[in-house]
Design a protein around this motif. Structure first.
Motif, PDB file in Angstrom:
ATOM      1  N   SER A 394      38.079  86.559  56.637  1.00 43.04           N
ATOM      2  CA  SER A 394      39.193  86.912  55.670  1.00 43.04           C
ATOM      3  C   SER A 394      40.561  86.925  56.637  1.00 43.04           C
ATOM      4  O   SER A 394      41.540  86.653  56.142  1.00 43.04           O
ATOM      5  CB  SER A 394      39.353  88.032  55.075  1.00 43.04           C
ATOM      6  N   THR A 395      40.473  87.305  57.664  1.00 41.05           N
ATOM      7  CA  THR A 395      41.762  87.425  58.779  1.00 41.05           C
ATOM      8  C   THR A 395      42.103  86.090  58.981  1.00 41.05           C
ATOM      9  O   THR A 395      43.263  85.848  58.991  1.00 41.05           O
ATOM     10  CB  THR A 395      41.282  88.111  60.112  1.00 41.05           C
ATOM     11  N   PHE A 398      43.835  84.728  55.872  1.00 50.13           N
ATOM     12  CA  PHE A 398      45.019  85.413  55.888  1.00 50.13           C
ATOM     13  C   PHE A 398      46.123  84.762  56.563  1.00 50.13           C
ATOM     14  O   PHE A 398      47.136  84.507  56.041  1.00 50.13           O
ATOM     15  CB  PHE A 398      44.986  86.816  56.155  1.00 50.13           C
ATOM     16  N   ILE A 408      51.920  87.203  49.697  1.00 54.25           N
ATOM     17  CA  ILE A 408      50.741  88.098  50.009  1.00 54.25           C
ATOM     18  C   ILE A 408      50.826  89.184  49.045  1.00 54.25           C
ATOM     19  O   ILE A 408      51.719  89.720  48.943  1.00 54.25           O
ATOM     20  CB  ILE A 408      50.829  88.608  51.366  1.00 54.25           C
ATOM     21  N   ARG A 411      46.556  92.945  51.225  1.00 54.92           N
ATOM     22  CA  ARG A 411      46.068  92.783  52.474  1.00 54.92           C
ATOM     23  C   ARG A 411      45.820  94.246  53.033  1.00 54.92           C
ATOM     24  O   ARG A 411      46.606  94.957  52.823  1.00 54.92           O
ATOM     25  CB  ARG A 411      47.141  91.956  53.365  1.00 54.92           C
ATOM     26  N   ASN A 413      44.421  96.592  56.815  1.00 54.00           N
ATOM     27  CA  ASN A 413      44.238  96.779  58.081  1.00 54.00           C
ATOM     28  C   ASN A 413      43.080  97.408  58.450  1.00 54.00           C
ATOM     29  O   ASN A 413      42.736  98.391  57.540  1.00 54.00           O
ATOM     30  CB  ASN A 413      45.108  96.916  58.789  1.00 54.00           C
ATOM     31  N   ALA A 427      42.872  91.450  58.469  1.00 58.11           N
ATOM     32  CA  ALA A 427      42.770  91.490  56.931  1.00 58.11           C
ATOM     33  C   ALA A 427      41.137  92.084  56.708  1.00 58.11           C
ATOM     34  O   ALA A 427      40.243  91.213  56.942  1.00 58.11           O
ATOM     35  CB  ALA A 427      43.022  90.233  56.205  1.00 58.11           C
ATOM     36  N   LEU A 436      41.612  90.630  49.810  1.00 53.71           N
ATOM     37  CA  LEU A 436      42.468  89.974  50.263  1.00 53.71           C
ATOM     38  C   LEU A 436      42.622  88.879  49.348  1.00 53.71           C
ATOM     39  O   LEU A 436      42.120  88.280  48.593  1.00 53.71           O
ATOM     40  CB  LEU A 436      42.241  88.885  51.646  1.00 53.71           C
ATOM     41  N   CYS A 508      53.850  92.947  55.524  1.00 52.84           N
ATOM     42  CA  CYS A 508      53.064  93.925  55.321  1.00 52.84           C
ATOM     43  C   CYS A 508      53.224  95.045  56.378  1.00 52.84           C
ATOM     44  O   CYS A 508      53.804  94.769  57.431  1.00 52.84           O
ATOM     45  CB  CYS A 508      51.539  93.637  55.455  1.00 52.84           C
TER      46      CYS A 508
END
Length: 552
Positions: A394-395, A398, A408, A411, A413, A427, A436, A508
């Protein structure tokens, strides 16, 4: 007035039964006290006077002489011939006047009688071609309303729109009728004809279109004015517009083949059509109001060109961004990454659509979906759990979405910063709580291709480059640093055009813990996007309704 006579004579002396004078005692009548006594008349001899009267009468019957003190009646004079005629004329006039008066009185009585009777139209009366003779006002009005369309002139209207012909008649529209004026006029006429009114007979005429009717010499037909209701014509025009109007269809990608030498197949767009309704409405109203019988109208239909053609797609779809990372995790974690990327590979994100990682991967907590147990972070602790490692997938996606200028939407962390991404650029995923999500804000579709080869994860996003920017830079900055406790990070995106910043956006914020010996992760001082090369456009499908994948 009271009369007084002498003491010597009385009225009895002149009785018609005897001519002899009678003697009587002197009257003792005296005047009332306080009145003036009238002097007595001188005594005269009446006999010579009677004799003279008899001689003057020439043998005729002697005229009786009234006693003295009485009024003598004048003798009758003989009427002349002219006077007799005059008297006769006057008598005739008087008699005629009496007779005329009697007629007027009788006529008025007749009229008064008629006025007391319920009103009925005369037998020869028609209104708008419909006979109402012998009917009451209310019944006549009801009959007119029931048969109102017979008063509208027959016509046939043909409208040709985009090659198709539609026919209309008077029954396809609505009309307003003025029944009151002809009903009132016909009532006045009937009352006059029936002898109730004295005024001279007058029948008003109109210049409006009349109802179609056949009349004979003995009937009187009163015109009914009518007019078509514009909204009823507008309704028919709108119905025709629904049939004719077609929105143009843009060319589109019908197939996406990720990482293929020929990634896309296309379908041609289609032209649209738009009926100019206001213009047609005016033409139809003008014809109906004219009273003509037939008309053919060629409607103005505009051809609409698709906004996006196949050439537009072929020339403008490019690899907007690419992102990659290397995994140093165990085999199970790498397996989870590969399964997640495979589930997301080939995603087509339509204009305005929001893409979701969880929707594509499904429940990543289930082994039945292909996920295995690996290390996961649960409430600030490392544990073994199904789906561990998918956060690197997913990161990677992203970061590709940020460089593709996608919006976005969601998202999150990690609790501790990840070692495979800059601070503020990770993400995390926790199905179904953390996801996400990003949105395609362009008018063209976006295409996501992603894979894992060995330990390298790759995500590419294809789409059309918008003209208000030509490059993207991503940065992250750590702040509010609290040693051995926590720190924060803000992540920003910059859009460039010809080397100048045209837009700056904070996309973000992140909060990271420094507990359990974790160190602060480096922030991103600024990295520009990398586009994808090697796209090859497939041949265009020639049939709009079907899609064929071309092959070499």
């Amino acid at each position: 007035m009271e009369r007084y006579y002498s003491d010597k004579y009385s009225l009895d002396d002149y009785s018609p039964k005897s001519n002899d004078r009678k003697k009587s005692a002197p009257s003792r009548r005296r005047a009332a006290s306080g009145t003036r006594r009238r002097p007595a008349r001188a005594k005269t001899e009446d006999k010579p006077q009677r004799e003279r009267q008899q001689k003057r009468g020439s043998g005729k019957k002697p005229t009786r002489v009234a006693p003295k003190g009485t009024r003598r009646r004048a003798p009758k004079k003989k009427m002349s011939k002219g006077k007799k005629v005059l008297v006769a004329v006057i008598a005739v006039i008087i008699i005629g006047g009496i007779a005329a008066t009697a007629c007027v009185v009788g006529l008025n009585m007749y009229r008064d009688y008629k006025k007391t009777q319920p009103f009925r139209f005369s037998d020869n009366v028609k209104i708008g071609g419909i006979s109402v003779g012998g009917m009451s006002y209310e019944d006549a009005e009801a009959k007119l309303k029931e048969n109102k369309l017979t008063m509208v002139h027959n016509f046939e209207l043909a409208v040709v729109a985009n090659g198709e012909k539609r026919k209309y008649s008077k029954y396809d529209f609505e009309y307003k009728f003025n029944f009151k004026t002809p009903l009132d006029t016909a009532k006045t006429y009937s009352l006059k004809e029936q002898g109730i009114y004295d005024e001279p007979e007058t029948i008003p005429k109109t210049t409006e279109a009349t109802a179609e009717s056949e009349s004979d010499e003995n009937s009187v037909d009163f015109t009914v004015k009518y007019a078509v209701v514009p909204d009823s014509v507008k309704k028919q025009v709108k119905l025709l517009g629904r049939e004719v109007d077609v929105d143009p269809v843009n060319a589109e990608v019908t197939a996406f083949h990720p990482f293929s030498a020929k990634r896309f197949s296309y379908k041609k767009g289609q032209e649209g059509y738009m009926l100019h309704q206001d213009e047609l409405l005016e033409d139809m109203l003008t014809f109906i109001r004219s009273g003509n019988a037939n008309k053919k109208i060629i409607a103005n239909v505009e051809t609409l060109t698709p906004e996006i053609s196949v050439n537009d797609l072929r020339q403008n779809i490019i690899g907007l961004s690419t992102a990659s990372s290397t995994s140093y995790n165990n085999q199970n974690a790498n397996t989870n990454m590969a399964v997640a990327l495979k589930a997301c590979n080939g995603s087509i994100i339509k204009p305005g659509e929001t893409w979701s990682f969880n929707e594509h991967t499904g429940d990543s907590n289930l082994e039945s979906n292909g996920y295995k147990k690996a290390t996961v972070i649960v409430e600030g602790k490392y544990e073994e759990g199904v789906g561990g490692g998918i956060c690197q997938s997913s990161t990677t996606i992203f970061k590709a979405a940020v460089f593709a200028n996608a919006a976005i939407i969601e998202r999150n962390n990690h609790f501790w910063a990840s070692d495979y991404a800059y601070a503020g650029e990770d993400a995390t995923i926790d199905y179904p709580n953390l996801d996400l999500r990003f949105q395609n804000t362009t008018k063209y579709p976006m295409f996501l291709e992603c894979k894992m080869e060995g330990s390298v994860l790759t995500a590419n996003i294809w789409g059309v480059q918008e003209d208000y920017y030509d490059n993207v830079k991503l940065t992250s900055e750590n702040y509010d640093i609290k040693k051995d406790d926590s720190y924060r990070t803000v992540t920003k995106r910059y859009l460039y055009l010809n080397g100048e910043v045209v837009n700056e956006e904070e996309i973000c914020y992140s909060f990271y813990s420094l507990t359990d010996g974790h160190s602060m992760r480096d922030d991103d001082k600024g990295s520009f996007r990398t586009t994808v090369d090697g796209v090859c456009i497939e041949e265009v499908d020639k049939t709009p309704d079907t899609t064929e994948q071309s092959s070499e």
